[in-house]
Design an enzyme around this catalytic site. Structure first.
Site, PDB file in Angstrom:
ATOM      1  N   GLU A 199       8.262   2.623   6.620  1.00  0.00           N
ATOM      2  CA  GLU A 199       7.341   3.481   7.383  1.00  0.00           C
ATOM      3  C   GLU A 199       8.037   4.732   7.899  1.00  0.00           C
ATOM      4  O   GLU A 199       8.036   5.021   9.097  1.00  0.00           O
ATOM      5  CB  GLU A 199       6.693   2.688   8.513  1.00  0.00           C
ATOM      6  CG  GLU A 199       5.799   1.574   7.988  1.00  0.00           C
ATOM      7  CD  GLU A 199       4.922   0.932   9.048  1.00  0.00           C
ATOM      8  OE1 GLU A 199       5.254   1.012  10.237  1.00  0.00           O
ATOM      9  OE2 GLU A 199       3.888   0.330   8.670  1.00  0.00           O
ATOM     10  N   GLU A 389       2.626  -4.187   2.711  1.00  0.00           N
ATOM     11  CA  GLU A 389       2.243  -4.821   3.974  1.00  0.00           C
ATOM     12  C   GLU A 389       0.737  -4.721   4.101  1.00  0.00           C
ATOM     13  O   GLU A 389       0.168  -3.673   3.811  1.00  0.00           O
ATOM     14  CB  GLU A 389       2.864  -4.111   5.191  1.00  0.00           C
ATOM     15  CG  GLU A 389       4.304  -4.417   5.431  1.00  0.00           C
ATOM     16  CD  GLU A 389       4.844  -3.794   6.716  1.00  0.00           C
ATOM     17  OE1 GLU A 389       4.088  -3.701   7.704  1.00  0.00           O
ATOM     18  OE2 GLU A 389       6.009  -3.397   6.711  1.00  0.00           O
TER      19      GLU A 389
HETATM   20  C1  BG6 Z   1       4.326  -2.310  10.375  1.00  0.00           C
HETATM   21  C2  BG6 Z   1       5.797  -2.644  10.368  1.00  0.00           C
HETATM   22  O1  BG6 Z   1       4.144  -1.222  11.209  1.00  0.00           O
HETATM   23  O2  BG6 Z   1       3.427  -3.202  10.917  1.00  0.00           O
HETATM   24  C3  BG6 Z   1       6.132  -4.096  10.655  1.00  0.00           C
HETATM   25  O3  BG6 Z   1       6.443  -2.247   9.185  1.00  0.00           O
HETATM   26  C4  BG6 Z   1       5.176  -4.642  11.691  1.00  0.00           C
HETATM   27  O4  BG6 Z   1       7.472  -4.172  11.038  1.00  0.00           O
HETATM   28  C5  BG6 Z   1       3.766  -4.566  11.114  1.00  0.00           C
HETATM   29  O5  BG6 Z   1       5.466  -5.923  12.131  1.00  0.00           O
HETATM   30  C6  BG6 Z   1       2.708  -5.189  11.984  1.00  0.00           C
HETATM   31  O6  BG6 Z   1       2.781  -4.653  13.273  1.00  0.00           O
HETATM   32  P1  BG6 Z   1       2.844  -5.595  14.547  1.00  0.00           P
HETATM   33  O7  BG6 Z   1       3.012  -4.673  15.684  1.00  0.00           O
HETATM   34  O8  BG6 Z   1       1.564  -6.341  14.577  1.00  0.00           O
HETATM   35  O9  BG6 Z   1       4.010  -6.481  14.335  1.00  0.00           O
END
Ligand code: BG6
Length: 491
Positions: A199, A389
């Site tokens: 990111e 993701e």
């Molecule tokens: C992304 C990141 O922003 O979202 C992860 O690459 C992160 O590291 C994921 O865990 C989900 O966000 P959160 O705040 O729910 O853990």
């Protein structure tokens, strides 16, 4: 005929600092996440320190800064969830066996920089760290799972933050170069897919949100840090190809689909500029090897003057990534009109979209937004794409008999898998999918454990209490079926 290509990579994603634990084991040095407390959806995570007079203190990770002369410190009376994570460090064999049972053909993980270089500026790596990752990669290969490795996932060694000022300092490029080269050499033949920075666009994208409160100084620093990361990423791409021509290296962008709030042409233009600043700025540099024309406008808006050398420009041109990867959780709305109902999630903020449903953490579920993003980006770069993701953070309940019913998560995945299939039908060269937190882990945003994404449940709570036992949720069996049918059976 399946809607997904024959060799489509199905798997899941994690990050070292959120799952490994063992924060001070076998020579690992601390990272900023190790002095970061747990928070909630309404209470920020804090970074703790000892000030110049020896008094303990903390500042909010959302906008605070370390006072002059203070030193980062782990303090008594606070819980630091990343210290233990889900103890993947000691459970990786069991976890990989569960991934294999689901049918994973790939697994995204990151390498903790400070496990290899405890301070970050050493000449030679910590052998214990190398051994750990080598063992993990071998274990994955044993199960025919292709590792997909993020080199940097939000975890610059704390020493580099404290002694060099972090990515503001050009020296960091040199240290990252050494770290990346070490990974390519040590794990040659075991790892082929690499992502340079997780990111990468977060640094400046989020400065624009929350009502333009960021100062020009923050933009100056944000864009300069990004420039250093772009150059480091370009070096890594070149080095990876030099060491092993089989290596495939990608960028990793925080993918948010932006919509205009109204059809007022001013909103349409604002929306376009938001895509440029938040999404295209980084993608263009990493995929096309040069700054886009609109970069001049973005810099001028905040009086940003960057230190960019001729050599940097040459390096950027020679270090274009092979593939585009991104995270996708939600869409958001931008408007020049008054926002009556503001929502925020994934560090971002925007107007509420009345057509969408929101999670307990304010994240909009929008599978059409994923299809839109995929089609826009593929059209722009025409490089292979991976969704690395995606997922729903939710509270799960363990029943008396130990079962965990998570239909909300299955519903979320069904529509997103379908959206990917539609994008493929429309010509997008999508090559893989790794849902986030395939095994429950510590939330990056809030530090909570109860914000769970996994197909696999981990018995651990927000106070650090639990047995760390793993168990299968209903979504585990759903994803297993999805993978087995190559994405066709998602009922
Ligand atoms: C992304 C990141 O922003 O979202 C992860 O690459 C992160 O590291 C994921 O865990 C989900 O966000 P959160 O705040 O729910 O853990």
């Amino acid at each position: 005929m399946s809607r997904f290509p024959k060799d489509f990579l199905w798997g899941g994603a994690t990050a070292a600092n959120q799952c490994e634990g063992a924060w001070n084991v076998d020579g690992r040095g601390p990272a900023l996440t190790d002095v970061t407390t747990g928070g909630t959806v309404s209470e920020p995570r804090y970074i703790t320190y000892i000030d110049k007079d020896g008094n303990p203190g903390k500042y909010s990770r959302m906008g605070g800064r370390l006072p002059e002369g203070a030193k980062y410190a782990v303090l008594d009376g606070y819980h630091y969830p990343n210290h233990e994570g889900i103890d993947f460090y000691h459970h990786y064999k069991e976890d990989i066996a569960l991934f294999a049972e689901m049918g994973f053909t790939t697994f995204r993980m990151s390498i903790s920089w400070s496990r290899l270089f405890p301070n970050g500026d050493e000449e030679t790596p910590n052998q214990k760290g190398i051994e750990f990752y080598r063992d993990v990669f071998k274990e994955l290969r044993k199960h025919n799972i292709e590792p997909l490795v993020t080199i940097w996932h939000f975890d610059t060694p704390l020493y580099l933050e404290e002694h060099y000022g972090g990515w503001k300092n050009r020296k960091l490029i040199e240290f990252y170069d050494r770290f990346a080269e070490t990974c390519f050499r040590e794990f040659k033949g075991l790892v082929k897919y690499w992502l340079t920075f997780n990111e990468i666009n977060n640094t400046v994208m989020f400065l624009n949100m929350f009502g333009n409160k960021a100062s020009d100084e923050m933009y100056q620093s944000g864009y300069q840090q990004l420039h250093h990361q772009f150059v480091a990423s370009a070096h890594a791409v070149k080095k990876a190809h030099e060491i092993d021509p089989e290596n495939i290296v990608g960028c990793m962008i925080c993918g948010i689909t932006f919509y205009p709030g109204t059809c007022d042409p001013k909103d349409i233009l604002l929306n376009r500029h938001t895509w440029e600043q938040g999404i295209y700025y980084c993608g263009d540099v990493q995929c096309k090897g040069k700054y886009p024309t609109f970069a001049n406008r973005l810099w001028a808006e905040h009086n940003v003057k960057l230190d960019i050398t001729e050599q940097d420009l040459k390096d950027l041109a020679e270090g274009c990534v092979d593939m585009y990867t991104f995270s996708y959780y939600m869409s958001t709305v931008v408007t020049t009109h008054e926002i009556k109902d503001m929502v925020s999630g994934n560090f971002s903020a925007g107007a509420r979209n009345e057509y969408l449903k929101y999670s307990d953490w304010g994240w909009a579920t929008d599978a059409d937004g994923l299809q839109y993003y995929l089609e826009m980006i593929y059209d722009r770069y025409e490089k292979p794409i991976m969704v690395v993701e995606n997922g729903l953070g939710a509270i799960d309940k363990v029943e008396e008999d130990g079962s965990i019913h998570d239909p909300y998560r299955i519903d979320y995945f069904k529509v997103h898998v379908d959206a990917m299939a539609k994008a493929i039908e429309n010509g997008v060269n999508l090559i893989g999918y790794t849902p986030w937190g395939c095994i429950d882990l510590v939330s990056a945003g809030t530090g909570e454990m109860r914000k769970r994404y996994g197909f696999i449940y981990v018995d651990m709570d927000d106070e650090g209490k639990g047995t760390m036992a793993r168990s299968r949720k209903d979504s585990f069996y759903w994803y297993q079926k999805c993978i087995k049918s190559n994405g066709d059976d998602i009922a």
